[in-house]
Each structure stands twice: as structure tokens, then as C-alpha cells.
Scaffold this active site. Structure first.
Site: not given
Length: 392
Positions: A285, A289, A298
Site C-alpha cells: 500500500r 490506509h 508507523y
């Protein structure tokens, strides 16, 4: 490259001539950090042979390859416009597919018209392949409808927000297909995060026991929001299939040709009564998200940059150019088409009418219900009170 076998392995204990275990001090061989997967196009755009899956794409022509490239480019443009529209306040939320175009286009183009697709909420490329107008995908994210298309028109179910539940829906539908004696198949999409949901495990169990003609397609983009895959499983996700008694395959999810081949294989075996299969499309990805997420909190920039070098669109373009299958005229024409799509998406979204508030009472019961009728009347009176106040 070939896929690692999903057959169970029994470790052997090394012993000395006296029957004692060999010394545990001997260094274990280093394991490769690179996942074994099916690959037909390398990140450098070079075609590699695969004895198991080449036959499933043997009939692919140069026109077909250009069409796959067009699908990915236009899907990415649509996705970029949707992200921009959300940032401008035109959409409430958006789940981007950036980086996952090959996984979706390759698998979507492997389906037949009579197959049925159960997506999550990120399968914009699959929807494109199924003929769903991309602007219809935006109504839900704008809050003006619950999906915007008839699932039975394109055999493409409405987006499912509840994580993993669509795998059970797909399994039940596939069991019905088998009972009807049809030779079509069902494909269910979910992510690596959803693979930890109980619904997915239940779907695996039922599909295996009843030999349902369903393909489980896991897009492993390696991050379940901020949770890395290694925090969910100690083995590659495709290996979970062996515990339920059906095959699993890991494919390079950034290789549209390999995804097309593997998905064709899985769908064909489902249609011929061989039961379910699990495909793990190992991809990445590239974006957040959803637009409410900040992946810089993160993920390392170095990780993203390494995957940018494996970009599925750049990979196929390199191949097309090297093989002489596409010239500058093709790419210029596609760029113009991309601009036109972007303009249409912006215009359609901004012109979407507000929803009919009374529509929430529709489709609650097949034959109507007295309580629903009463609630409808009460809500209509409540709405009318605002008009009355405005007229005073």
C-alpha cells in the site's frame, strides 16, 4: 520463479551414530528474506518463464498487454482524483488503492461475466474491470447513497465495510452456485488485516467442507492500518490454506501478468468442481490506509521508496517499450484519456444530488411492514415541520 509448496512438512531430527541428537550448536542455514512467489514480469520489466502458469497467459497478445496497462493507468488516475476530492471536502473518506493496481486489474480481468465478485471497500480496479462506472463508487464516500449500483447488473457486490464478513457471503453464494449446477465461480477480496478475522476462518472451513467454487483473494499490502503482517502471522498468509485442506499460492501482486495467470488457474479449478483456493497477492500500500490515516507515523520512508521501484505500472510500461508493443502515440493518447476521466469524475461528484431522506425505509421488508409504515409517516411529519417553520 515458482511458488513454494503448501504441502505439510515433517521436520527430521538429526542424530549421531549413538542415537543421540546432533549438537544444537551447529549454525542453522540463513533463511532468505525474499518471499517465494509466482512472477512472470520482474520489477525491471523482463518476462520470465514459469512452467506452472505460463499456459494461462499463453494467448495474451500485445493488444491485451496494452489494455492491462490502460486499465491500471486509468484506475490510478481515478483513485488520485478521489483522494484529491476528499482533501477538498467533497468526500467524507477515501480508501486508496495506490500501488495495488496490478493485483486488482490482473485478478479482475481473469473473471468471466457470469462469475460473482465480493469486494471490500478498496477494490476500485476490480469494479473497473466489472464495468461499474467509477463515479458510482464515490456516492457512498460522499454520503449520498449506500453503493450506487445494482450488484446483479455486473455481478459485483456492494462494498463491504465490516472487515472480513464478505468472505462468508461469498462462500454462501458459491455453495448456492454449486447447488444450482452452474459452472461459474465466486471470488472474494480481503486484506492481510482481515485474514485475522474469525469470519475469514469460518469461510475457509465451510468452503472446504462443501467444496464451494470460491477463490479467496488476499491483497497482502503488508499493513493492516498500522499493524505489520508479522504481528498477525508467523508464516506467509497463503500457507494458511493447507490447514483447511485446499491450495494456497503466493503471487507477486505488482506483476499484473502473474496475477492474471494465477487467478485464471484458481477460477478454472473452482468452476470444474475442484473447490476453493487462496491467492495471496504480495503487494504494498503506497498511500495511507484511508485519508484519515498518516502512514508516516508507523512506516519508514526507505520502505516506501524500495517499493516505489517495484511500481506495477512502471514495470509494465518498461516491458511494453522494450518489446516494441507501445509507442509515444499510445502513451500520449492514454494521457489525454486520463485527463478526461479526471475531469468527468470531478464534475459528476460535485453534481451529485442530496439523497432522498425517505429512502431509508425502502427495502427493509420484502412485502412491507406496518411498523415501518408508521415510522415512515412519523419521519415525514418530522421533516415537514421544518418546512412549516420556514414558512412562518
Amino acid at each position: 520463479m515458482t511458488v513454494e509448496s503448501t504441502a505439510a512438512r515433517t521436520p527430521r531430527r538429526s542424530t549421531t551414530s549413538g542415537g543421540k541428537r546432533a549438537s544444537a550448536k551447529k549454525a542453522a542455514p540463513k533463511k532468505s528474506t525474499e518471499p517465494q512467489l509466482v512472477q512472470l514480469l520482474t520489477p525491471e520489466g523482463k518476462r520470465v518463464k514459469n512452467a506452472e502458469y505460463d499456459s494461462y497467459v499463453a494467448d495474451i497478445t500485445a493488444d491485451d498487454m496494452r489494455a492491462l496497462y490502460r486499465d491500471m493507468v486509468l484506475t490510478r488516475r481515478f483513485d488520485a482524483e478521489a483522494t484529491s476530492l476528499q482533501r477538498q471536502g467533497e468526500l467524507g473518506l477515501w480508501a486508496s488503492l495506490l500501488g495495488q493496481e496490478a493485483a486488482q486489474i490482473g485478478s479482475g480481468r481473469a473473471t468471466r461475466e457470469d462469475d460473482y465478485v465480493f469486494p471490500t471497500y478498496r477494490e476500485h480496479g476490480v469494479a473497473w474491470c466489472r464495468g461499474v462506472d467509477p463515479t458510482n463508487l464515490l456516492g457512498m464516500f460522499r454520503g449520498v447513497n449506500h453503493g450506487g449500483w445494482d450488484p446483479n447488473t455486473n455481478n459485483f457486490h456492494l462494498y463491504t465495510i465490516v472487515i472480513g464478513s464478505q468472505t462468508l457471503h461469498a462462500t454462501g453464494y458459491a455453495m448456492g452456485v454449486a447447488k444450482d449446477g452452474a459452472d461459474s465461480a465466486v471470488i472474494a477480496y480481503f486484506g492481510d488485516g482481515a485474514s485475522s478475522q474469525g469470519d475469514v476462518a469460518e469461510a475457509f472451513t465451510f468452503s472446504a467442507v462443501y467444496n464451494a467454487p470460491v477463490v479467496f483473494f488476499c491483497q497482502n499490502n503488508q499493513w493492516a492500518i498500522s499493524e505489520p503482517t508479522e504481528k498477525q502471522t508467523r508464516v506467509p498468509l497463503y500457507q494458511r490454506a493447507q490447514g483447511f485442506g485446499f491450495p494456497g499460492v503466493r503471487v507477486d501482486g505488482n506483476d499484473v501478468l502473474a496475477v492474471l495467470a494465477v487467478t485464471k488457474w484458481a477460477l478454472e479449478r473452482a468452476r470444474t468442481g475442484e473447490g476453493p483456493a487462496l491467492i495471496e497477492a504480495f503487494t504494498y500500500r503506497m498511500g495511507a490506509h484511508t485519508t484519515s490515516d498518516d502512514p508516516t507515523k508507523y512506516r519508514r520512508d526507505e520502505e516506501r521508496e524500495a517499493w516505489e521501484a517495484k511500481d506495477p505500472i512502471l514495470r509494465l510500461r518498461t516491458y511494453l517499450e522494450a518489446e516494441g508493443h507501445a509507442d509515444e502515440g499510445f502513451f500520449a493518447e492514454l494521457e489525454a484519456e486520463s485527463e478526461a476521466l479526471g475531469k468527468r469524475v470531478r464534475e459528476v461528484v460535485r453534481a451529485m444530488p442530496d439523497p432522498d431522506l425517505m429512502s431509508i425505509f425502502e427495502n427493509a421488508y420484502a412485502d412491507g411492514h406496518a411498523l415501518v409504515d408508521e415510522e415512515r409517516a412519523q419521519f415525514a411529519a418530522y421533516q415537514a415541520s421544518f418546512a412549516d417553520e420556514g414558512g412562518k
